[in-house]
Design an enzyme around this catalytic site. Structure first.
Site, PDB file in Angstrom:
ATOM      1  N   SER A   1       0.847  -1.195   0.000  1.00  0.00           N
ATOM      2  CA  SER A   1       0.000   0.000   0.000  1.00  0.00           C
ATOM      3  C   SER A   1       0.878   1.239   0.000  1.00  0.00           C
ATOM      4  O   SER A   1       2.025   1.213   0.465  1.00  0.00           O
ATOM      5  CB  SER A   1      -0.891   0.012   1.252  1.00  0.00           C
ATOM      6  OG  SER A   1      -1.551   1.265   1.392  1.00  0.00           O
TER       7      SER A   1
ATOM      8  N   TYR B   1      -1.736  -0.535  10.100  1.00  0.00           N
ATOM      9  CA  TYR B   1      -1.801  -0.829   8.670  1.00  0.00           C
ATOM     10  C   TYR B   1      -0.515  -0.396   7.963  1.00  0.00           C
ATOM     11  O   TYR B   1       0.064  -1.154   7.171  1.00  0.00           O
ATOM     12  CB  TYR B   1      -3.008  -0.121   8.066  1.00  0.00           C
ATOM     13  CG  TYR B   1      -3.244  -0.429   6.610  1.00  0.00           C
ATOM     14  CD1 TYR B   1      -3.778  -1.647   6.219  1.00  0.00           C
ATOM     15  CD2 TYR B   1      -2.953   0.520   5.627  1.00  0.00           C
ATOM     16  CE1 TYR B   1      -4.013  -1.927   4.873  1.00  0.00           C
ATOM     17  CE2 TYR B   1      -3.185   0.251   4.285  1.00  0.00           C
ATOM     18  CZ  TYR B   1      -3.710  -0.978   3.912  1.00  0.00           C
ATOM     19  OH  TYR B   1      -3.939  -1.245   2.585  1.00  0.00           O
TER      20      TYR B   1
END
Length: 249
Positions: A141, A154
């Site tokens: 990501s 995350y």
């Protein structure tokens, strides 16, 4: 194009979003698929679409954070098809919290799925991929590349995925195994559609994460996955590719 004719591809997180888009793209290009996810209904919906394209497809419930589940998924795919050419690690979870309010259990769960799950899948698949001189595609990501607010767990997990990918690429390069990571940003998936900032969040920080060109569908990521996983990318390994509409440019 039929770049994956007679190739076997294992995809996690295949019940929706990027995982489903990858399954459909690779099916169109001739791949035989093994699909895993914890969402049984969505997984079967993906499998139905894949089979309608004429591709062979096997599904299995799989929790990538569970070692036994991972072993069963990988061994089942390799046993059924007799080989494994590509591993696509797409399964992941996302949550937003003020870092000082993030519970240890929530931190641990995000890392267990996103980072440990990717490691476990790679560990179990590598012997099969070495035999086929195959490759790994890990979905990371943009949160693993730059600062994103409220995503401590995350971001840490996806940064770890990028480092893991580079390590695998170097360790196994001379044995013919490639490993690359893709860093999506602002892709329309069930995860991003469920986006909710924590209470009291600064709107300016929300705008900071927005792409210049707007959101895109998961097929944009699937197209890049297909290229990197194909023989056309045979000289590419250890790469981190952003697909974010210029958000980090």
């Amino acid at each position: 194009m039929r770049r994956f004719e007679d190739k076997v591809v294992l995809i996690t997180g295949a019940a929706s979003g990027i995982g489903r888009a990858c399954a459909l793209k690779l099916a169109e290009e001739g791949a035989r698929l093994a699909l895993g996810d914890v969402q049984a209904e969505g997984l079967e919906a993906t499998a139905k679409q894949v089979r309608e394209l004429g591709a062979a497809c096997e599904t299995q419930f799989a929790d990538v954070a569970d070692e036994a589940s991972v072993r069963a998924l990988v061994s089942g795919a390799a046993s059924h098809y007799g080989r494994l050419d590509v591993l696509c690690n797409v399964a992941g979870i996302l949550r937003f919290d003020h870092t000082h309010e993030l519970a240890l259990a929530d931190w641990s769960r995000v890392l267990a799925v996103n980072l440990t799950g990717t490691f476990l899948m790679c560990r179990e698949a590598i012997p099969h991929l070495l035999a086929a001189r195959g490759n790994v595609i890990n979905i990371a990501s943009t949160a693993g590349l730059r600062g994103h607010p409220w995503t401590a767990a995350y971001s840490a997990s996806k940064g770890g995925v990028i480092a893991l990918t580079c390590g695998i690429a170097i360790e196994y390069a001379k044995q013919g195994l490639r490993a690359n990571a893709i860093c999506p940003g602002s892709i329309e998936t069930p995860i991003t559609q469920a986006f909710q900032v924590p209470s009291g969040a600064d709107p300016k920080l929300v705008r900071r994460m927005m792409p210049i060109t707007g959101f895109a569908g998961p097929e944009k990521v699937a197209t890049a996955v297909a290229f990197l996983a194909s023989d056309e990318a045979s000289h590419i390994t250890g790469e981190t590719l952003r697909i974010d509409g210029g958000a980090l440019s």
